[in-house]
Every structure is written in structure tokens, then in C-alpha cells.
Design a protein around this motif. Sequence first.
Motif, PDB file in Angstrom:
ATOM      1  N   THR A 116     -18.639  -3.640   8.702  1.00 35.30           N
ATOM      2  CA  THR A 116     -18.082  -2.354   9.131  1.00 35.30           C
ATOM      3  C   THR A 116     -18.703  -1.854  10.426  1.00 35.30           C
ATOM      4  N   SER A 117     -19.971  -2.171  10.662  1.00 38.52           N
ATOM      5  CA  SER A 117     -20.667  -1.700  11.861  1.00 38.52           C
ATOM      6  C   SER A 117     -20.010  -2.258  13.111  1.00 38.52           C
ATOM      7  N   GLY A 118     -19.673  -1.394  14.025  1.00 37.35           N
ATOM      8  CA  GLY A 118     -19.013  -1.827  15.250  1.00 37.35           C
ATOM      9  C   GLY A 118     -17.520  -1.974  15.079  1.00 37.35           C
ATOM     10  N   ALA A 119     -17.085  -2.613  13.991  1.00 39.25           N
ATOM     11  CA  ALA A 119     -15.655  -2.825  13.780  1.00 39.25           C
ATOM     12  C   ALA A 119     -14.934  -1.497  13.580  1.00 39.25           C
ATOM     13  N   THR A 120     -15.545  -0.568  12.846  1.00 39.96           N
ATOM     14  CA  THR A 120     -14.904   0.724  12.605  1.00 39.96           C
ATOM     15  C   THR A 120     -14.742   1.497  13.906  1.00 39.96           C
ATOM     16  N   GLN A 121     -15.818   1.574  14.699  1.00 36.46           N
ATOM     17  CA  GLN A 121     -15.755   2.290  15.977  1.00 36.46           C
ATOM     18  C   GLN A 121     -14.765   1.629  16.926  1.00 36.46           C
ATOM     19  N   ALA A 122     -14.788   0.290  16.973  1.00 33.14           N
ATOM     20  CA  ALA A 122     -13.884  -0.423  17.868  1.00 33.14           C
ATOM     21  C   ALA A 122     -12.435  -0.250  17.429  1.00 33.14           C
ATOM     22  N   TRP A 123     -12.196  -0.257  16.123  1.00 33.61           N
ATOM     23  CA  TRP A 123     -10.829  -0.105  15.605  1.00 33.61           C
ATOM     24  C   TRP A 123     -10.231   1.241  16.019  1.00 33.61           C
ATOM     25  N   ILE A 124     -10.958   2.321  15.786  1.00 30.32           N
ATOM     26  CA  ILE A 124     -10.381   3.636  16.094  1.00 30.32           C
ATOM     27  C   ILE A 124     -10.262   3.830  17.600  1.00 30.32           C
ATOM     28  N   ALA A 125     -11.187   3.287  18.389  1.00 28.91           N
ATOM     29  CA  ALA A 125     -11.074   3.403  19.841  1.00 28.91           C
ATOM     30  C   ALA A 125      -9.829   2.673  20.352  1.00 28.91           C
ATOM     31  N   ASP A 126      -9.527   1.527  19.749  1.00 27.48           N
ATOM     32  CA  ASP A 126      -8.325   0.783  20.141  1.00 27.48           C
ATOM     33  C   ASP A 126      -7.051   1.526  19.751  1.00 27.48           C
ATOM     34  N   GLU A 127      -7.080   2.159  18.584  1.00 22.85           N
ATOM     35  CA  GLU A 127      -5.870   2.785  18.058  1.00 22.85           C
ATOM     36  C   GLU A 127      -5.542   4.111  18.743  1.00 22.85           C
ATOM     37  N   ILE A 128      -6.563   4.891  19.122  1.00 24.16           N
ATOM     38  CA  ILE A 128      -6.295   6.230  19.679  1.00 24.16           C
ATOM     39  C   ILE A 128      -6.730   6.366  21.134  1.00 24.16           C
ATOM     40  N   GLY A 129      -7.435   5.375  21.681  1.00 16.89           N
ATOM     41  CA  GLY A 129      -7.878   5.438  23.064  1.00 16.89           C
ATOM     42  C   GLY A 129      -9.336   5.896  23.187  1.00 16.89           C
ATOM     43  N   GLU A 130      -9.988   5.434  24.249  1.00 14.04           N
ATOM     44  CA  GLU A 130     -11.398   5.731  24.453  1.00 14.04           C
ATOM     45  C   GLU A 130     -11.666   7.218  24.649  1.00 14.04           C
ATOM     46  N   ASP A 131     -10.763   7.898  25.354  1.00  4.99           N
ATOM     47  CA  ASP A 131     -11.003   9.307  25.656  1.00  4.99           C
ATOM     48  C   ASP A 131     -11.049  10.165  24.401  1.00  4.99           C
ATOM     49  N   ARG A 132     -10.220   9.823  23.407  1.00  8.69           N
ATOM     50  CA  ARG A 132     -10.196  10.590  22.165  1.00  8.69           C
ATOM     51  C   ARG A 132     -11.248  10.127  21.166  1.00  8.69           C
ATOM     52  N   ALA A 133     -11.794   8.943  21.382  1.00  9.41           N
ATOM     53  CA  ALA A 133     -12.713   8.378  20.396  1.00  9.41           C
ATOM     54  C   ALA A 133     -13.994   9.196  20.271  1.00  9.41           C
ATOM     55  N   GLY A 134     -14.518   9.694  21.398  1.00 11.45           N
ATOM     56  CA  GLY A 134     -15.751  10.469  21.341  1.00 11.45           C
ATOM     57  C   GLY A 134     -15.603  11.696  20.462  1.00 11.45           C
ATOM     58  N   ALA A 135     -14.493  12.432  20.645  1.00 11.97           N
ATOM     59  CA  ALA A 135     -14.238  13.603  19.808  1.00 11.97           C
ATOM     60  C   ALA A 135     -14.022  13.192  18.356  1.00 11.97           C
ATOM     61  N   ALA A 136     -13.411  12.023  18.147  1.00 13.55           N
ATOM     62  CA  ALA A 136     -13.189  11.539  16.781  1.00 13.55           C
ATOM     63  C   ALA A 136     -14.511  11.244  16.084  1.00 13.55           C
ATOM     64  N   PHE A 137     -15.472  10.700  16.820  1.00 15.12           N
ATOM     65  CA  PHE A 137     -16.776  10.418  16.231  1.00 15.12           C
ATOM     66  C   PHE A 137     -17.445  11.707  15.754  1.00 15.12           C
ATOM     67  N   LEU A 138     -17.398  12.731  16.581  1.00 14.97           N
ATOM     68  CA  LEU A 138     -18.017  13.995  16.190  1.00 14.97           C
ATOM     69  C   LEU A 138     -17.256  14.647  15.030  1.00 14.97           C
ATOM     70  N   ARG A 139     -15.914  14.620  15.101  1.00 14.41           N
ATOM     71  CA  ARG A 139     -15.133  15.224  14.021  1.00 14.41           C
ATOM     72  C   ARG A 139     -15.374  14.496  12.711  1.00 14.41           C
ATOM     73  N   SER A 140     -15.460  13.179  12.764  1.00 13.80           N
ATOM     74  CA  SER A 140     -15.714  12.432  11.528  1.00 13.80           C
ATOM     75  C   SER A 140     -17.101  12.735  10.981  1.00 13.80           C
ATOM     76  N   ALA A 141     -18.070  12.978  11.873  1.00 12.14           N
ATOM     77  CA  ALA A 141     -19.403  13.349  11.416  1.00 12.14           C
ATOM     78  C   ALA A 141     -19.362  14.684  10.681  1.00 12.14           C
TER      79      ALA A 141
END
Length: 431
Positions: A116-141
Motif C-alpha cells: 500500500t505504501s506509495g501505491a495509494t498516494q500514486a493511485w490518487i495522484a494519477d486519478e485526480i491530478g497532482e495539483d489536487r493530490a496535496g489537498a487530498a492528502f490533508l483532507r484524508s488525514a
Amino acid sequence: MFASRMTSRDAYRIYLIMEGATAFFLGLIFTVNMVYQVTVVDLNPLQLVLVGTTLETVIFLFEVPTGIVADVYSRRLSVLIGLALIGLGFALEGLVPAFGAVLAAQLLWGLGVTFTSGATQAWIADEIGEDRAGAAFLRSAQIGAVAGLAAIPISVGLASLNVRIPIVFGGALFVVLAAGLSLVMPEDGFAPAPRASRSPWGPMCQTLRDSLRLIRGRGVLLTFLAISAVLGLYSEGFDRLWTAHFLDDFTLPALGDLKPVVWFGIIGAVGSLLSIGTTELARRRGSVEAPQAMARALIWLTLGTVVAILVFALAGHFALALGAYWIASALRSTSEPIFNAWLNRSVESSVRATVFSAVGQVNAIGQIAGGPWIGWIGTAWSLRAALSISGLMLTPAALLFARGARQSADAVADSSVLPDAPVLAGVEETA
């Protein structure tokens, strides 16, 4: 398949649900897991740390290979396998209360973590784009903190019957989650390596070579590896010994007729609330919008964590130790998504999971190197000494974050002079 027809918005929601569910299950387990290991399995400080060392050794051995699998074949498949293995590991630990069984459980859990390590972050970044991924990381936290908070009273209630129940139950729920995600989790933003390659090792080795070349060519990525090593060196002692410190060095105040395990529910609940608040504050202050902002936030969070751990280790009163522990936990939980967001912006999609995994592997090396002797100090000298040394070992991370900030700024400056030079992915949009 149904999953393939989903939009990026659906992927974002599934990501948040997955992270929330994972946090809930971990909340069930971790609220009482260390209490179980100390009071039922009767592990001493060295054994407690050796359990973590076993876990991190597995992560060290498999982090990069499983990251390459995610980059070459499927991030989605990697996540599903990982969640199932994590669940099986926890179920084994709770079912068999013996040191050997706890060690064996770390093999399954650790292997699952690497998938799961790395794959989860890479999966969501691919699906929604890099710009939205940072906010997604914080929201998921944030969602994870709420979910973990909700799990605490359930865990305590189950543990009041038998401390093993929430561990086994949480493990079973991980397996159910993997089965459910297999039906709805999309993967539209990732292109696997061509099937024309006769040997699976060809694209895997090429991905590894590309990742290593990228890391060597960007000073900031080398700094990330150094930071991850420092985080590993300090964290193993703190994570494995804080429960024993409360149980052995303090008298837990009476809570009427309630069992002492309820205190650890309270500790976890307040810690989750503080984590929600500090993470939201970091999001509103724009701490994931640019590398410079991320670096500044991480420097102050790191220094605050060092001070809080030292106070926790040396406090003579339960109330002071408790407050220091809560502060340290909140600062640590806020640092992780910011660090992930910064790393995410520094790596191209084609090697993102592998680079994340390499950072995780270096963290494991740090934990393997630092854990056993911290555990020995806790057994031979005192838990206070072991925890104090763990806190001081985090100090170099603040200097490394400052160095990473300078390297990010230099990369942006170089790109303005030499447009064709490689720069941090995503910096152009945020500079």
C-alpha cells in the motif's frame, strides 16, 4: 467493469472512504494493541522494539520491489493485496498471544504495508491530478483522525470484554475492505507497462533505474531520503515505548470502576481531536501550496515535536506527561501529509510509487538501525532515557527540511534561466 466508468470525483471519494475506513480499523486495533503486548503477551522494552524491528525489516526488504510492481502493473492491485495482508497480520496477532506469533504477524502486516505504501498516494495522484493530490492528502488525514476518534470508544468497549477482540475484529475488517474495493476502485489514470515485454523483470528493472537516476539527479530527493532516515531513527523508540512509559512510570488515575484500558481510549480520543485541529490549521495556512511553505511548516512542526517528546519523557507528573504526549502526537500527524505532498510534487507519475517506496525503505532502515539499541536502553537503563534519546534524534530533520527548501528554491530559479532543465514536478504552477 463498473470501476472503469468512474470519474476522478468518484476516485477522490473512494480514496477518502478508503483512508477513513483504514483509520477506523487501525483505531480499533492501535487503541489497545500496545496495551495487549505489554499486559497480555508481557513483552519487555527490548521485545517491544524488536517487534517493530521485525516489521521494519520486512518493509526494508519488500518496499521497493512492491513499489515497482505498482509502477509497472497496477497501483489498484497493489493496494488491494496490501490491505488484505494487513488484515491477516492483525488477526493472527490477536488470536495467538505469544511473542513468536506477534513476530510472525509483523511479516504479514509489513508485507501488506509495502504493497500500500506509495501505491495509494500514486493511485490518487494519477486519478485526480497532482495539483489536487496535496489537498487530498490533508483532507484524508482529517477524515482519518475523525474515523480514528470514532473507533476509540468501540475499541475500549470491546477491550473491556477482552483486549484481543478489537485487534482480531479490526484485522477482519481490513480483509472485508479489500474485497469491497475490488468492486468499485477505478484505475483510469495509470497505464501499465506494455505486455509485449517477455520478462516482467525488464520493465521493473527499468522503472527502478529511472527512479534511482531521478533521485541522484535531484538534490531535494536525496534530502528527502536523509529526512526519512532521521524520522525512522527516532520514531521506533517513541512509537513502541510510550505505552509502557505510561504503564510503568506513572500511576494512572482511577476512573471509577472502569478498567485502566479506558485511559488509552481517552489518550487516543484527545490526540485525534488535536490532530484534526492542527491539520485543518495547516491546510488553511496554505502549507501544501508550495515547497517553501511546506518546508517552513515542517521545520516548526519538527522542533515542536522534539520539545514535546523531551517533556513527555522527563515529566514527573502524569498530567504534564499526558499533555506533552498529546502535543507530540498532533504535531507528528500534521507533518506526515505535508511531507507526502512535498514529495508528491517532486516526482513524475511514471516512477512516483517507486520513489515513495524508496523513501519508505530508507525510513525502515532508520528504524532497524535505531530501534534495538533504544529498546536495550529502555530495558537496561530506563524508559525515560530511551524516550529522551529518541526525541533528540529527531533534531537533524529540521536542518534537513531547511536544506530541502533551499534546494527547491534553487530548482525554481534554475528553471527560469534554463527552461529545458528538469525541475520539481508541479513547481511551475505554485512558484
